[in-house]
Design a protein around this motif. Structure first.
Motif, PDB file in Angstrom:
ATOM      1  N   PHE A 115       1.519   3.096  12.808  1.00  0.00           N
ATOM      2  CA  PHE A 115       1.276   1.748  12.723  1.00  0.00           C
ATOM      3  C   PHE A 115       0.344   1.691  11.130  1.00  0.00           C
ATOM      4  O   PHE A 115       0.627   0.573  10.645  1.00  0.00           O
ATOM      5  CB  PHE A 115       0.358   1.322  13.852  1.00  0.00           C
ATOM      6  CG  PHE A 115       0.916   1.460  15.247  1.00  0.00           C
ATOM      7  CD1 PHE A 115       1.974   0.452  15.528  1.00  0.00           C
ATOM      8  CD2 PHE A 115       0.561   2.453  15.964  1.00  0.00           C
ATOM      9  CE1 PHE A 115       2.448   0.490  16.798  1.00  0.00           C
ATOM     10  CE2 PHE A 115       1.237   2.545  17.255  1.00  0.00           C
ATOM     11  CZ  PHE A 115       2.213   1.627  17.713  1.00  0.00           C
ATOM     12  N   ASN A 116      -0.414   2.469  10.907  1.00  0.00           N
ATOM     13  CA  ASN A 116      -1.170   2.500   9.601  1.00  0.00           C
ATOM     14  C   ASN A 116      -0.038   2.654   8.549  1.00  0.00           C
ATOM     15  O   ASN A 116      -0.716   2.073   7.454  1.00  0.00           O
ATOM     16  CB  ASN A 116      -2.185   3.362   9.737  1.00  0.00           C
ATOM     17  CG  ASN A 116      -1.756   4.982   9.736  1.00  0.00           C
ATOM     18  OD1 ASN A 116      -0.545   5.312   9.756  1.00  0.00           O
ATOM     19  ND2 ASN A 116      -2.537   5.740   9.445  1.00  0.00           N
ATOM     20  N   THR A 117       1.010   3.185   8.616  1.00  0.00           N
ATOM     21  CA  THR A 117       1.959   3.326   7.557  1.00  0.00           C
ATOM     22  C   THR A 117       2.280   1.857   7.144  1.00  0.00           C
ATOM     23  O   THR A 117       2.481   1.534   5.902  1.00  0.00           O
ATOM     24  CB  THR A 117       2.991   4.194   7.744  1.00  0.00           C
ATOM     25  OG1 THR A 117       3.824   3.591   8.838  1.00  0.00           O
ATOM     26  CG2 THR A 117       2.802   5.461   8.321  1.00  0.00           C
ATOM     27  N   VAL A 118       2.386   0.986   8.009  1.00  0.00           N
ATOM     28  CA  VAL A 118       2.793  -0.381   7.741  1.00  0.00           C
ATOM     29  C   VAL A 118       1.660  -0.848   6.800  1.00  0.00           C
ATOM     30  O   VAL A 118       2.012  -1.694   5.625  1.00  0.00           O
ATOM     31  CB  VAL A 118       2.902  -1.443   8.923  1.00  0.00           C
ATOM     32  CG1 VAL A 118       3.256  -2.785   8.498  1.00  0.00           C
ATOM     33  CG2 VAL A 118       4.020  -0.742   9.857  1.00  0.00           C
ATOM     34  N   ILE A 119       0.407  -0.773   6.967  1.00  0.00           N
ATOM     35  CA  ILE A 119      -0.568  -1.179   6.329  1.00  0.00           C
ATOM     36  C   ILE A 119      -0.863  -0.624   4.768  1.00  0.00           C
ATOM     37  O   ILE A 119      -1.189  -1.325   3.871  1.00  0.00           O
ATOM     38  CB  ILE A 119      -1.979  -1.292   6.972  1.00  0.00           C
ATOM     39  CG1 ILE A 119      -2.011  -1.731   8.346  1.00  0.00           C
ATOM     40  CG2 ILE A 119      -3.194  -1.642   6.147  1.00  0.00           C
ATOM     41  CD1 ILE A 119      -1.608  -3.373   8.502  1.00  0.00           C
ATOM     42  N   ILE A 120      -0.795   0.792   5.087  1.00  0.00           N
ATOM     43  CA  ILE A 120      -0.731   1.591   3.700  1.00  0.00           C
ATOM     44  C   ILE A 120       0.373   1.013   2.752  1.00  0.00           C
ATOM     45  O   ILE A 120       0.158   1.184   1.593  1.00  0.00           O
ATOM     46  CB  ILE A 120      -0.644   3.212   4.088  1.00  0.00           C
ATOM     47  CG1 ILE A 120      -1.739   3.431   5.100  1.00  0.00           C
ATOM     48  CG2 ILE A 120      -0.461   4.043   2.849  1.00  0.00           C
ATOM     49  CD1 ILE A 120      -1.683   4.944   5.514  1.00  0.00           C
TER      50      ILE A 120
END
Length: 275
Positions: A115-120
């Motif tokens: 999920f954090n890859t979307v934010i990154i």
């Protein structure tokens, strides 16, 4: 014949398409301080306009979403029934939908992969915009009047006005903000600053606040490597300095996460490494 039920469904469809578009634009848009300073636009709309449209259609989607639930309540109840036509909230379909929703929420909240890859990825795009568009010398400097801006950065106001007039930038009053002046002249606050930044006061009784002017904003969202590339800092030396002082980090750690380890601000890390 008009049907409110059909109108509701069509509005939901159109609202969904608009929200998908504005949401995508806000996902790739620069940080606010950069977007407002450079008056970033895409397809003729600024970040503020995308935000306002997104908010309004979120409200429209909410209102007509409630209406949609009202008109389709029987179908929704039917989805919650088992094969024996009995109402069972925790049907397999409901459980799967609930698990996907909870997993997405918790994964995003706790910053977990994937999920954090979307934010990154979004952060990386915003960092790209900072490299292309530059950053303001002070957050929301576009909201300062020309007179206050010149005072803050020790710029001779009369000389600044003269430079702007020479470049066909019309000024109604020095009390106008840089944003107002920029919009009226079809330019950006950034371009105005680039024109007047060298009009420094020559009086020995005044000193230039070079530290404030040269300290960039938005450092917290950068990694150490990104900050080093942007602001001409020796990356390897910077890593050694931080490790010597007991900071723990890797290639993906943001400056804000490094700074809080010692109760510092991102700007403190920047100043430490620029010495």
């Amino acid at each position: 014949m008009l049907s409110l039920k059909k109108i509701t469904s069509i509005i939901l469809l159109l609202s969904f398409l608009i929200l998908a578009y504005t949401g995508s634009m806000l996902y790739i848009a620069p940080q606010g301080r950069v977007a407002y300073w450079a008056i970033w636009k895409f397809a003729g709309l600024t970040k503020t306009e995308y935000t306002n449209i997104h908010i309004m259609f979120s409200l429209i989607f909410l209102i007509f979403g409630i209406l949609h639930i009202y008109y389709n309540w029987k179908a929704i109840i039917h989805y919650l029934k088992n094969k024996h036509k009995k109402l069972v909230i925790l049907t397999p379909n409901f459980i799967i939908a609930l698990l996907i929703t909870l997993l997405t929420f918790l994964g995003t909240y706790y910053n977990l992969k994937p999920f954090n890859t979307v934010i990154i990825f979004s952060d990386n795009i915003k960092t790209y915009w900072e490299k292309v568009l530059g950053t303001p010398p002070i957050s929301h400097g576009e909201l300062l009047s020309l007179e206050n801006f010149c005072t803050k950065f020790n710029i001779d106001l009369q000389k600044a006005e003269s430079i702007l007039k020479e470049n066909e930038i019309k000024i109604n009053s020095p009390n106008d903000t840089l944003k107002t002046i920029a919009i009226k002249n079809n330019t950006t606050p950034q371009k105005i600053y680039e024109l007047i930044r060298n009009a420094k006061e020559l009086s020995q009784n005044k000193t230039t606040n070079s530290t404030e002017e040269n300290t960039p904003t938005g450092l917290g969202k950068l990694t150490l490597k990104e900050m080093s590339e942007l602001y001409n800092i020796n990356f390897e030396k910077a890593k050694d300095i931080l490790k010597t002082k007991g900071f723990k980090f890797d290639d993906n750690t943001k400056i804000k996460d490094i700074s809080i380890q010692k109760g510092m601000l991102p700007v403190d890390i920047y100043k430490m490494l620029k010495k």
